[in-house]
Design a protein around this motif. Structure first.
Motif, PDB file in Angstrom:
ATOM      1  N   ILE A   5      11.655 -14.974  11.814  1.00 44.65           N
ATOM      2  CA  ILE A   5      10.295 -15.527  11.863  1.00 44.65           C
ATOM      3  C   ILE A   5       9.338 -14.417  12.281  1.00 44.65           C
ATOM      4  O   ILE A   5       9.537 -13.766  13.305  1.00 44.65           O
ATOM      5  CB  ILE A   5      10.201 -16.708  12.848  1.00 44.65           C
ATOM      6  CG1 ILE A   5      11.155 -17.819  12.431  1.00 44.65           C
ATOM      7  CG2 ILE A   5       8.766 -17.216  12.932  1.00 44.65           C
ATOM      8  CD1 ILE A   5      11.231 -18.964  13.399  1.00 44.65           C
ATOM      9  N   GLU A   6       8.319 -14.230  11.453  1.00 48.09           N
ATOM     10  CA  GLU A   6       7.278 -13.256  11.741  1.00 48.09           C
ATOM     11  C   GLU A   6       5.948 -13.995  11.828  1.00 48.09           C
ATOM     12  O   GLU A   6       5.773 -15.033  11.192  1.00 48.09           O
ATOM     13  CB  GLU A   6       7.195 -12.208  10.630  1.00 48.09           C
ATOM     14  CG  GLU A   6       8.473 -11.413  10.451  1.00 48.09           C
ATOM     15  CD  GLU A   6       8.388 -10.416   9.308  1.00 48.09           C
ATOM     16  OE1 GLU A   6       7.536 -10.575   8.413  1.00 48.09           O
ATOM     17  OE2 GLU A   6       9.194  -9.482   9.313  1.00 48.09           O
ATOM     18  N   SER A   7       5.033 -13.464  12.606  1.00 47.97           N
ATOM     19  CA  SER A   7       3.711 -14.091  12.678  1.00 47.97           C
ATOM     20  C   SER A   7       2.635 -13.038  12.486  1.00 47.97           C
ATOM     21  O   SER A   7       2.841 -11.860  12.785  1.00 47.97           O
ATOM     22  CB  SER A   7       3.520 -14.820  14.012  1.00 47.97           C
ATOM     23  OG  SER A   7       3.524 -13.911  15.084  1.00 47.97           O
ATOM     24  N   THR A   8       1.505 -13.489  11.980  1.00 50.86           N
ATOM     25  CA  THR A   8       0.371 -12.604  11.776  1.00 50.86           C
ATOM     26  C   THR A   8      -0.581 -12.699  12.969  1.00 50.86           C
ATOM     27  O   THR A   8      -0.504 -13.638  13.764  1.00 50.86           O
ATOM     28  CB  THR A   8      -0.396 -12.992  10.495  1.00 50.86           C
ATOM     29  OG1 THR A   8      -0.922 -14.319  10.664  1.00 50.86           O
ATOM     30  CG2 THR A   8       0.508 -12.915   9.270  1.00 50.86           C
ATOM     31  N   LEU A  30       8.001 -26.470  14.361  1.00 50.07           N
ATOM     32  CA  LEU A  30       8.430 -25.257  13.670  1.00 50.07           C
ATOM     33  C   LEU A  30       9.931 -25.049  13.856  1.00 50.07           C
ATOM     34  O   LEU A  30      10.654 -24.738  12.897  1.00 50.07           O
ATOM     35  CB  LEU A  30       7.654 -24.039  14.172  1.00 50.07           C
ATOM     36  CG  LEU A  30       8.077 -22.697  13.588  1.00 50.07           C
ATOM     37  CD1 LEU A  30       7.929 -22.676  12.073  1.00 50.07           C
ATOM     38  CD2 LEU A  30       7.282 -21.576  14.237  1.00 50.07           C
ATOM     39  N   ASN A  31      10.420 -25.236  15.058  1.00 55.63           N
ATOM     40  CA  ASN A  31      11.855 -25.113  15.317  1.00 55.63           C
ATOM     41  C   ASN A  31      12.651 -26.128  14.503  1.00 55.63           C
ATOM     42  O   ASN A  31      13.744 -25.818  14.011  1.00 55.63           O
ATOM     43  CB  ASN A  31      12.163 -25.264  16.807  1.00 55.63           C
ATOM     44  CG  ASN A  31      11.744 -24.056  17.601  1.00 55.63           C
ATOM     45  OD1 ASN A  31      11.678 -22.945  17.081  1.00 55.63           O
ATOM     46  ND2 ASN A  31      11.450 -24.259  18.875  1.00 55.63           N
ATOM     47  N   ARG A  32      12.106 -27.307  14.337  1.00 54.63           N
ATOM     48  CA  ARG A  32      12.770 -28.334  13.519  1.00 54.63           C
ATOM     49  C   ARG A  32      12.838 -27.895  12.060  1.00 54.63           C
ATOM     50  O   ARG A  32      13.854 -28.059  11.401  1.00 54.63           O
ATOM     51  CB  ARG A  32      12.022 -29.667  13.655  1.00 54.63           C
ATOM     52  CG  ARG A  32      12.574 -30.765  12.809  1.00 54.63           C
ATOM     53  CD  ARG A  32      13.939 -31.247  13.317  1.00 54.63           C
ATOM     54  NE  ARG A  32      14.398 -32.316  12.451  1.00 54.63           N
ATOM     55  CZ  ARG A  32      15.578 -32.337  11.854  1.00 54.63           C
ATOM     56  NH1 ARG A  32      16.443 -31.382  12.077  1.00 54.63           N
ATOM     57  NH2 ARG A  32      15.915 -33.324  11.080  1.00 54.63           N
ATOM     58  N   TYR A  33      11.755 -27.329  11.561  1.00 58.01           N
ATOM     59  CA  TYR A  33      11.750 -26.821  10.182  1.00 58.01           C
ATOM     60  C   TYR A  33      12.773 -25.693  10.004  1.00 58.01           C
ATOM     61  O   TYR A  33      13.467 -25.628   8.995  1.00 58.01           O
ATOM     62  CB  TYR A  33      10.354 -26.327   9.784  1.00 58.01           C
ATOM     63  CG  TYR A  33       9.388 -27.420   9.417  1.00 58.01           C
ATOM     64  CD1 TYR A  33       9.712 -28.387   8.459  1.00 58.01           C
ATOM     65  CD2 TYR A  33       8.130 -27.495   9.996  1.00 58.01           C
ATOM     66  CE1 TYR A  33       8.821 -29.386   8.107  1.00 58.01           C
ATOM     67  CE2 TYR A  33       7.228 -28.491   9.642  1.00 58.01           C
ATOM     68  CZ  TYR A  33       7.580 -29.431   8.702  1.00 58.01           C
ATOM     69  OH  TYR A  33       6.698 -30.422   8.350  1.00 58.01           O
ATOM     70  N   VAL A  34      12.866 -24.815  10.983  1.00 60.24           N
ATOM     71  CA  VAL A  34      13.840 -23.714  10.912  1.00 60.24           C
ATOM     72  C   VAL A  34      15.262 -24.272  10.898  1.00 60.24           C
ATOM     73  O   VAL A  34      16.121 -23.808  10.145  1.00 60.24           O
ATOM     74  CB  VAL A  34      13.636 -22.712  12.071  1.00 60.24           C
ATOM     75  CG1 VAL A  34      14.779 -21.715  12.147  1.00 60.24           C
ATOM     76  CG2 VAL A  34      12.294 -22.003  11.920  1.00 60.24           C
ATOM     77  N   ARG A  41      18.055 -25.504   2.392  1.00 60.82           N
ATOM     78  CA  ARG A  41      16.676 -25.153   2.041  1.00 60.82           C
ATOM     79  C   ARG A  41      15.979 -26.264   1.263  1.00 60.82           C
ATOM     80  O   ARG A  41      14.779 -26.489   1.424  1.00 60.82           O
ATOM     81  CB  ARG A  41      16.646 -23.860   1.243  1.00 60.82           C
ATOM     82  CG  ARG A  41      15.223 -23.439   0.938  1.00 60.82           C
ATOM     83  CD  ARG A  41      15.155 -22.081   0.340  1.00 60.82           C
ATOM     84  NE  ARG A  41      13.780 -21.730   0.082  1.00 60.82           N
ATOM     85  CZ  ARG A  41      13.312 -20.521   0.126  1.00 60.82           C
ATOM     86  NH1 ARG A  41      14.106 -19.535   0.423  1.00 60.82           N
ATOM     87  NH2 ARG A  41      12.068 -20.275  -0.126  1.00 60.82           N
ATOM     88  N   SER A  42      16.690 -26.967   0.410  1.00 59.58           N
ATOM     89  CA  SER A  42      16.043 -28.003  -0.405  1.00 59.58           C
ATOM     90  C   SER A  42      15.487 -29.131   0.457  1.00 59.58           C
ATOM     91  O   SER A  42      14.484 -29.747   0.103  1.00 59.58           O
ATOM     92  CB  SER A  42      17.005 -28.547  -1.457  1.00 59.58           C
ATOM     93  OG  SER A  42      18.092 -29.191  -0.844  1.00 59.58           O
ATOM     94  N   ILE A  43      16.116 -29.401   1.601  1.00 60.13           N
ATOM     95  CA  ILE A  43      15.591 -30.422   2.507  1.00 60.13           C
ATOM     96  C   ILE A  43      14.221 -29.993   3.036  1.00 60.13           C
ATOM     97  O   ILE A  43      13.279 -30.775   3.059  1.00 60.13           O
ATOM     98  CB  ILE A  43      16.564 -30.686   3.679  1.00 60.13           C
ATOM     99  CG1 ILE A  43      17.850 -31.323   3.158  1.00 60.13           C
ATOM    100  CG2 ILE A  43      15.919 -31.577   4.733  1.00 60.13           C
ATOM    101  CD1 ILE A  43      18.947 -31.430   4.211  1.00 60.13           C
ATOM    102  N   LEU A  44      14.117 -28.729   3.429  1.00 65.27           N
ATOM    103  CA  LEU A  44      12.834 -28.223   3.925  1.00 65.27           C
ATOM    104  C   LEU A  44      11.795 -28.242   2.812  1.00 65.27           C
ATOM    105  O   LEU A  44      10.658 -28.650   3.025  1.00 65.27           O
ATOM    106  CB  LEU A  44      12.972 -26.805   4.475  1.00 65.27           C
ATOM    107  CG  LEU A  44      11.658 -26.145   4.897  1.00 65.27           C
ATOM    108  CD1 LEU A  44      11.020 -26.909   6.046  1.00 65.27           C
ATOM    109  CD2 LEU A  44      11.865 -24.707   5.260  1.00 65.27           C
ATOM    110  N   THR A  78       4.841 -18.506   4.498  1.00 66.66           N
ATOM    111  CA  THR A  78       5.631 -18.144   3.332  1.00 66.66           C
ATOM    112  C   THR A  78       7.095 -18.233   3.744  1.00 66.66           C
ATOM    113  O   THR A  78       7.439 -17.995   4.911  1.00 66.66           O
ATOM    114  CB  THR A  78       5.341 -16.726   2.801  1.00 66.66           C
ATOM    115  OG1 THR A  78       5.506 -15.783   3.847  1.00 66.66           O
ATOM    116  CG2 THR A  78       3.945 -16.623   2.217  1.00 66.66           C
ATOM    117  N   ILE A  79       7.930 -18.597   2.775  1.00 69.49           N
ATOM    118  CA  ILE A  79       9.369 -18.665   3.004  1.00 69.49           C
ATOM    119  C   ILE A  79      10.012 -17.844   1.896  1.00 69.49           C
ATOM    120  O   ILE A  79       9.959 -18.221   0.724  1.00 69.49           O
ATOM    121  CB  ILE A  79       9.880 -20.120   2.972  1.00 69.49           C
ATOM    122  CG1 ILE A  79       9.133 -20.969   4.000  1.00 69.49           C
ATOM    123  CG2 ILE A  79      11.395 -20.154   3.208  1.00 69.49           C
ATOM    124  CD1 ILE A  79       9.405 -22.459   3.904  1.00 69.49           C
TER     125      ILE A  79
END
Length: 128
Positions: A5-8, A30-34, A41-44, A78-79
């Protein structure tokens, strides 16, 4: 597959504008998405959505998504898969109120994909 995970800077500035309670909700979701991404990946991707159709080229698809934190907050990310390092990279671009999400999404899309618009221009070649 490892998840990075990177942030701008813009994301960090946006996050600072939220209350501690909202920051906790954002990080928790966010942790839940990760976690979803690490399992399948298809679930996300069923929970993420694209706010605008972005046409790149036949070889490329946009990896820009909006994730729902709650009814009032959206996360613009972005992923991207990096097969060389067997890593999925999630880049956090913005976290905004829902009413500002479309504008933030468009702004990120324009900055990310500005080079793709050049490919569509006609170039006149003159030989001497």
């Amino acid at each position: 597959m490892e998840i990075l995970i990177e942030s701008t800077k813009e994301f960090e500035q946006d996050l600072d504008k939220f209350s501690n309670k909202d920051k906790f909700k954002i990080i928790k979701k966010l942790n839940r998405y990760v976690e979803l991404l690490s399992k399948n990946r298809s679930i996300l991707e069923n929970q993420a959505f694209k706010l605008k159709e972005i046409k790149l080229s036949d070889d490329f698809d946009s990896s820009l998504y909006a994730l729902i934190i709650n009814k009032d907050i959206r996360l613009i990310v972005t992923i991207d898969d990096d097969p060389i390092f067997d890593t999925t990279v999630i880049t956090l671009f913005r976290v905004v109120n829902t009413e500002d999400a479309c504008k933030a999404y468009s702004s990120v899309a324009e900055s990310l994909y500005q080079d793709f618009s050049v490919k569509c221009r006609e170039i006149e070649v003159i030989s001497s």
